[in-house]
Design a protein around this motif. Sequence first.
Motif, PDB file in Angstrom:
ATOM      1  N   SER A 131       0.861  -1.183   0.000  1.00 12.70           N
ATOM      2  CA  SER A 131       0.000   0.000   0.000  1.00 12.70           C
ATOM      3  C   SER A 131       0.895   1.230   0.000  1.00 12.70           C
ATOM      4  O   SER A 131       2.131   1.126  -0.032  1.00 12.70           O
ATOM      5  CB  SER A 131      -0.912   0.014   1.228  1.00 12.70           C
ATOM      6  N   ALA A 132       0.256   2.397   0.061  1.00  6.75           N
ATOM      7  CA  ALA A 132       1.024   3.641   0.132  1.00  6.75           C
ATOM      8  C   ALA A 132       1.948   3.668   1.342  1.00  6.75           C
ATOM      9  O   ALA A 132       2.931   4.425   1.367  1.00  6.75           O
ATOM     10  CB  ALA A 132       0.068   4.830   0.173  1.00  6.75           C
ATOM     11  N   ASN A 133       1.669   2.831   2.352  1.00  4.29           N
ATOM     12  CA  ASN A 133       2.541   2.770   3.530  1.00  4.29           C
ATOM     13  C   ASN A 133       3.980   2.412   3.163  1.00  4.29           C
ATOM     14  O   ASN A 133       4.907   2.723   3.914  1.00  4.29           O
ATOM     15  CB  ASN A 133       2.009   1.730   4.521  1.00  4.29           C
ATOM     16  N   ALA A 134       4.173   1.753   2.029  1.00  6.28           N
ATOM     17  CA  ALA A 134       5.521   1.353   1.605  1.00  6.28           C
ATOM     18  C   ALA A 134       6.445   2.554   1.428  1.00  6.28           C
ATOM     19  O   ALA A 134       7.672   2.425   1.510  1.00  6.28           O
ATOM     20  CB  ALA A 134       5.449   0.562   0.302  1.00  6.28           C
ATOM     21  N   TRP A 135       5.855   3.737   1.192  1.00  8.99           N
ATOM     22  CA  TRP A 135       6.652   4.946   0.931  1.00  8.99           C
ATOM     23  C   TRP A 135       6.727   5.879   2.135  1.00  8.99           C
ATOM     24  O   TRP A 135       7.221   7.004   2.020  1.00  8.99           O
ATOM     25  CB  TRP A 135       6.040   5.712  -0.240  1.00  8.99           C
ATOM     26  N   SER A 136       6.265   5.449   3.291  1.00  6.74           N
ATOM     27  CA  SER A 136       6.096   6.369   4.418  1.00  6.74           C
ATOM     28  C   SER A 136       7.393   7.054   4.846  1.00  6.74           C
ATOM     29  O   SER A 136       7.362   8.221   5.276  1.00  6.74           O
ATOM     30  CB  SER A 136       5.473   5.632   5.611  1.00  6.74           C
ATOM     31  N   VAL A 137       8.512   6.365   4.745  1.00  7.84           N
ATOM     32  CA  VAL A 137       9.787   6.982   5.141  1.00  7.84           C
ATOM     33  C   VAL A 137      10.380   7.805   4.001  1.00  7.84           C
ATOM     34  O   VAL A 137      11.058   8.809   4.224  1.00  7.84           O
ATOM     35  CB  VAL A 137      10.788   5.901   5.603  1.00  7.84           C
ATOM     36  N   VAL A 138      10.100   7.412   2.767  1.00 10.71           N
ATOM     37  CA  VAL A 138      10.671   8.091   1.598  1.00 10.71           C
ATOM     38  C   VAL A 138       9.993   9.429   1.334  1.00 10.71           C
ATOM     39  O   VAL A 138      10.648  10.408   0.960  1.00 10.71           O
ATOM     40  CB  VAL A 138      10.565   7.179   0.354  1.00 10.71           C
ATOM     41  N   VAL A 139       8.673   9.491   1.531  1.00  7.17           N
ATOM     42  CA  VAL A 139       7.918  10.700   1.184  1.00  7.17           C
ATOM     43  C   VAL A 139       8.492  11.964   1.830  1.00  7.17           C
ATOM     44  O   VAL A 139       8.703  12.984   1.139  1.00  7.17           O
ATOM     45  CB  VAL A 139       6.426  10.531   1.541  1.00  7.17           C
ATOM     46  N   PRO A 140       8.784  11.979   3.143  1.00  5.79           N
ATOM     47  CA  PRO A 140       9.321  13.212   3.734  1.00  5.79           C
ATOM     48  C   PRO A 140      10.668  13.632   3.152  1.00  5.79           C
ATOM     49  O   PRO A 140      11.020  14.823   3.202  1.00  5.79           O
ATOM     50  CB  PRO A 140       9.457  12.857   5.220  1.00  5.79           C
ATOM     51  N   MET A 141      11.405  12.691   2.607  1.00  5.87           N
ATOM     52  CA  MET A 141      12.705  13.000   2.022  1.00  5.87           C
ATOM     53  C   MET A 141      12.590  13.682   0.660  1.00  5.87           C
ATOM     54  O   MET A 141      13.574  14.215   0.143  1.00  5.87           O
ATOM     55  CB  MET A 141      13.536  11.724   1.889  1.00  5.87           C
ATOM     56  N   LEU A 142      11.406  13.640   0.063  1.00  9.45           N
ATOM     57  CA  LEU A 142      11.197  14.211  -1.268  1.00  9.45           C
ATOM     58  C   LEU A 142      10.251  15.398  -1.272  1.00  9.45           C
ATOM     59  O   LEU A 142      10.159  16.125  -2.264  1.00  9.45           O
ATOM     60  CB  LEU A 142      10.631  13.129  -2.210  1.00  9.45           C
ATOM     61  N   SER A 143       9.554  15.610  -0.161  1.00  6.48           N
ATOM     62  CA  SER A 143       8.480  16.607  -0.125  1.00  6.48           C
ATOM     63  C   SER A 143       8.968  18.043  -0.203  1.00  6.48           C
ATOM     64  O   SER A 143       8.174  18.945  -0.480  1.00  6.48           O
ATOM     65  CB  SER A 143       7.651  16.419   1.150  1.00  6.48           C
ATOM     66  N   ASP A 144      10.255  18.283   0.026  1.00  6.60           N
ATOM     67  CA  ASP A 144      10.754  19.650  -0.078  1.00  6.60           C
ATOM     68  C   ASP A 144      11.002  20.059  -1.527  1.00  6.60           C
ATOM     69  O   ASP A 144      11.160  21.247  -1.826  1.00  6.60           O
ATOM     70  CB  ASP A 144      12.039  19.811   0.735  1.00  6.60           C
ATOM     71  N   ARG A 145      11.021  19.059  -2.445  1.00  7.19           N
ATOM     72  CA  ARG A 145      11.299  19.354  -3.851  1.00  7.19           C
ATOM     73  C   ARG A 145      10.145  19.021  -4.779  1.00  7.19           C
ATOM     74  O   ARG A 145      10.102  19.498  -5.913  1.00  7.19           O
ATOM     75  CB  ARG A 145      12.528  18.552  -4.311  1.00  7.19           C
ATOM     76  N   TYR A 146       9.218  18.178  -4.317  1.00  8.43           N
ATOM     77  CA  TYR A 146       8.131  17.710  -5.172  1.00  8.43           C
ATOM     78  C   TYR A 146       6.804  17.726  -4.430  1.00  8.43           C
ATOM     79  O   TYR A 146       6.772  17.632  -3.199  1.00  8.43           O
ATOM     80  CB  TYR A 146       8.406  16.265  -5.642  1.00  8.43           C
ATOM     81  N   ASP A 147       5.733  17.855  -5.179  1.00  7.66           N
ATOM     82  CA  ASP A 147       4.412  17.560  -4.648  1.00  7.66           C
ATOM     83  C   ASP A 147       4.246  16.052  -4.764  1.00  7.66           C
ATOM     84  O   ASP A 147       3.993  15.525  -5.851  1.00  7.66           O
ATOM     85  CB  ASP A 147       3.325  18.268  -5.461  1.00  7.66           C
ATOM     86  N   VAL A 148       4.430  15.358  -3.661  1.00  7.11           N
ATOM     87  CA  VAL A 148       4.472  13.897  -3.688  1.00  7.11           C
ATOM     88  C   VAL A 148       3.059  13.328  -3.564  1.00  7.11           C
ATOM     89  O   VAL A 148       2.314  13.660  -2.643  1.00  7.11           O
ATOM     90  CB  VAL A 148       5.367  13.349  -2.561  1.00  7.11           C
ATOM     91  N   LEU A 149       2.727  12.450  -4.486  1.00  7.07           N
ATOM     92  CA  LEU A 149       1.448  11.741  -4.496  1.00  7.07           C
ATOM     93  C   LEU A 149       1.742  10.266  -4.301  1.00  7.07           C
ATOM     94  O   LEU A 149       2.530   9.681  -5.048  1.00  7.07           O
ATOM     95  CB  LEU A 149       0.733  11.945  -5.834  1.00  7.07           C
ATOM     96  N   ALA A 150       1.136   9.657  -3.293  1.00  6.59           N
ATOM     97  CA  ALA A 150       1.393   8.245  -3.006  1.00  6.59           C
ATOM     98  C   ALA A 150       0.071   7.524  -2.776  1.00  6.59           C
ATOM     99  O   ALA A 150      -0.289   7.229  -1.629  1.00  6.59           O
ATOM    100  CB  ALA A 150       2.326   8.093  -1.810  1.00  6.59           C
ATOM    101  N   PRO A 151      -0.666   7.237  -3.837  1.00  7.35           N
ATOM    102  CA  PRO A 151      -1.948   6.558  -3.675  1.00  7.35           C
ATOM    103  C   PRO A 151      -1.760   5.055  -3.451  1.00  7.35           C
ATOM    104  O   PRO A 151      -0.709   4.493  -3.775  1.00  7.35           O
ATOM    105  CB  PRO A 151      -2.635   6.806  -5.021  1.00  7.35           C
ATOM    106  N   THR A 152      -2.775   4.427  -2.900  1.00  5.55           N
ATOM    107  CA  THR A 152      -2.804   2.969  -2.814  1.00  5.55           C
ATOM    108  C   THR A 152      -3.543   2.437  -4.033  1.00  5.55           C
ATOM    109  O   THR A 152      -4.595   2.954  -4.414  1.00  5.55           O
ATOM    110  CB  THR A 152      -3.502   2.508  -1.527  1.00  5.55           C
ATOM    111  N   ALA A 153      -2.986   1.424  -4.664  1.00  7.17           N
ATOM    112  CA  ALA A 153      -3.529   0.888  -5.907  1.00  7.17           C
ATOM    113  C   ALA A 153      -4.897   0.251  -5.698  1.00  7.17           C
ATOM    114  O   ALA A 153      -5.219  -0.239  -4.602  1.00  7.17           O
ATOM    115  CB  ALA A 153      -2.571  -0.133  -6.508  1.00  7.17           C
TER     116      ALA A 153
END
Length: 251
Positions: free
Chosen positions: A16-38
């Motif tokens: 699920s989108a939980n797979a990206w939970s640690v990665v998202v904060p590392m990218l949010s300063d440069r991108y509008d991060v979208l992490a939907p669950t399929a």
Amino acid sequence: MTEHPPLLLLHGVMMSANAWSVVVPMLSDRYDVLAPTAAGHRGGPALTGRASVAVLTDHTERYLDELGLDTVHVAGNSLGGWMAVELARRGRARSVCGLSPAGFWTPGSPDQTRSRSRLRFVRNLTRASAPVMPVAMRSATVRRLSMRDIAAHGDRLTPQAATTAATDLLHCTAGLELLATTESVAPLDPLPCPVTFAWPELDRIFPQQVNGTTAQQLVPGAKHIVLPGTGHVPMIDDPALCARVIAESAA
């Protein structure tokens, strides 16, 4: 949405989108991060009819349409990496970063059936241990051993994150149909956008020497790199490395 470029993160099968939970904060300063669950996965949209990669990609396109986004940078792991390639084929990707992307096989051949058997084993093992899961996952040794097919260092997950991952797997309604798919990645040449394939060094599901070789043949313009010390879901083993590779790919 901000003025940052949009970045879509797509997870693997039975996750699920939980797979990206640690990665998202590392990218949010440069991108509008979208992490939907399929679709067909725990927390994602329901599916009607049979699950397939094409159908899940259709759902993802509709998600982008609802947000008013014509194109986005896309990064995906396993099934998500395959979906990223298909979004590029449909003209929806500005760039693609596939982390151990699925689909680079001949349907029904040993390179598909072997990886499918490993994923089914992970699912069956998780189901069998479900009654004791919350307690068992307190042990770093149990986390490492139970996730050895998808991560080199499963013990790096917190007990709560490991339990959540197991719960996602058990409540995925589309998993078995996706594992039995007769689909595969079709040739993509020339590339519609920059494509990077990142192959985990210790991947037991899609080893680079097998699936990476097929990817080079089917998508000859892609860049290939190796993620040292990581397994099939590299966000578990080295989220900082994954974030860096994704950002470099989108750049």
